[in-house]
Design a protein around this motif. Structure first.
Motif, mmCIF file in Angstrom:
data_model
loop_
_atom_site.group_PDB
_atom_site.id
_atom_site.type_symbol
_atom_site.label_atom_id
_atom_site.label_comp_id
_atom_site.label_asym_id
_atom_site.label_seq_id
_atom_site.Cartn_x
_atom_site.Cartn_y
_atom_site.Cartn_z
ATOM 1 N N GLN A 30 0.828 -1.212 0.000
ATOM 2 C CA GLN A 30 0.000 0.000 0.000
ATOM 3 C C GLN A 30 0.862 1.261 0.000
ATOM 4 O O GLN A 30 0.544 2.222 -0.704
ATOM 5 N N VAL A 31 1.934 1.262 0.781
ATOM 6 C CA VAL A 31 2.819 2.432 0.826
ATOM 7 C C VAL A 31 3.458 2.656 -0.542
ATOM 8 O O VAL A 31 3.460 3.782 -1.071
ATOM 9 N N GLY A 33 2.364 1.521 -3.387
ATOM 10 C CA GLY A 33 1.287 1.844 -4.316
ATOM 11 C C GLY A 33 0.921 3.316 -4.274
ATOM 12 O O GLY A 33 0.692 3.943 -5.321
ATOM 13 N N ARG A 34 0.872 3.884 -3.082
ATOM 14 C CA ARG A 34 0.558 5.320 -2.965
ATOM 15 C C ARG A 34 1.627 6.162 -3.645
ATOM 16 O O ARG A 34 1.330 7.161 -4.295
ATOM 17 N N GLN A 35 2.893 5.772 -3.469
ATOM 18 C CA GLN A 35 3.995 6.515 -4.068
ATOM 19 C C GLN A 35 3.953 6.448 -5.596
ATOM 20 O O GLN A 35 4.332 7.400 -6.272
ATOM 21 N N GLY A 37 1.128 5.857 -7.295
ATOM 22 C CA GLY A 37 -0.208 6.192 -7.767
ATOM 23 C C GLY A 37 -1.046 4.982 -8.142
ATOM 24 O O GLY A 37 -1.947 5.071 -8.969
ATOM 25 N N HIS A 39 -3.549 1.861 -6.777
ATOM 26 C CA HIS A 39 -4.390 1.403 -5.676
ATOM 27 C C HIS A 39 -4.246 -0.111 -5.531
ATOM 28 O O HIS A 39 -4.396 -0.843 -6.512
#
Length: 174
Positions: A30-31, A33-35, A37, A39
């Motif tokens: 998740q971390v 993935g956020r970096q 972009g 989900h």
């Protein structure tokens, strides 16, 4: 039989540890993935199910190794009545844990019977994420029953550290 039970408890604990690793991997995904972009679909659901499995599966192993938090204020003050107090504590623990195992088995069977599905981004039969609850609680009930039988044979429960066994045995002779 002792080796079979200990291996069963240890295997469930390893499975619980695997779910802790899965939680860590999901958080990392998740971390990242956020970096980037991106989900990570269903990570929240998978993490929640993994937390439940990581909490329930190792219960028997941690109980047998004296790693549960126990409030021993009353039992330690019973002196020569220590064994009956341990018997009462184990009997109550077996009753409540057995009831939890029974109820959670019934919950899983209902989920199978009614073909319940999970809600959220991942659609699975509900019994799959629920199954760790009856397994973990039934193994804990078995571990408590194991110690209860040992106590009836005059053997101190497994959760009492070996370093304390001689002190405890001496206090029972008084």
């Amino acid at each position: 039989m002792r080796k079979v039970l200990d291996n069963l408890y240890f295997g469930a604990a390893l499975l619980g540890a695997m779910f802790i690793v899965i939680i860590g991997l999901l958080i990392c995904a998740q971390v990242l993935g956020r970096q980037l972009g991106v989900h990570v679909k269903g990570a929240d659901e998978l993490t929640a199910w993994s937390v439940v499995a990581a909490g329930f599966l190792p219960l028997a192993y941690t109980f047998r190794n004296g790693r549960h938090i126990r409030v021993t204020l009353i039992i330690e003050k019973t002196g020569k009545f220590r064994m009956p107090a341990e018997f009462l504590a184990l009997s109550l623990g077996l009753y409540f844990t057995g009831y939890l195992a029974y109820s959670s088995i019934d919950m899983v069977l209902d989920s199978i019977r009614f073909n319940d599905q999970t809600q959220g981004l991942i659609n699975l039969p509900l019994w799959i994420p629920q199954i760790s609850i009856p397994i973990g609680s039934a193994l804990l009930a078995l571990a408590i029953l194991d110690d209860l039988f040992n106590l009836l044979r005059g053997v101190l429960p497994s959760y009492i550290p070996a370093s304390e066994h001689n002190d405890r045995l001496d206090s029972h002779k008084e």
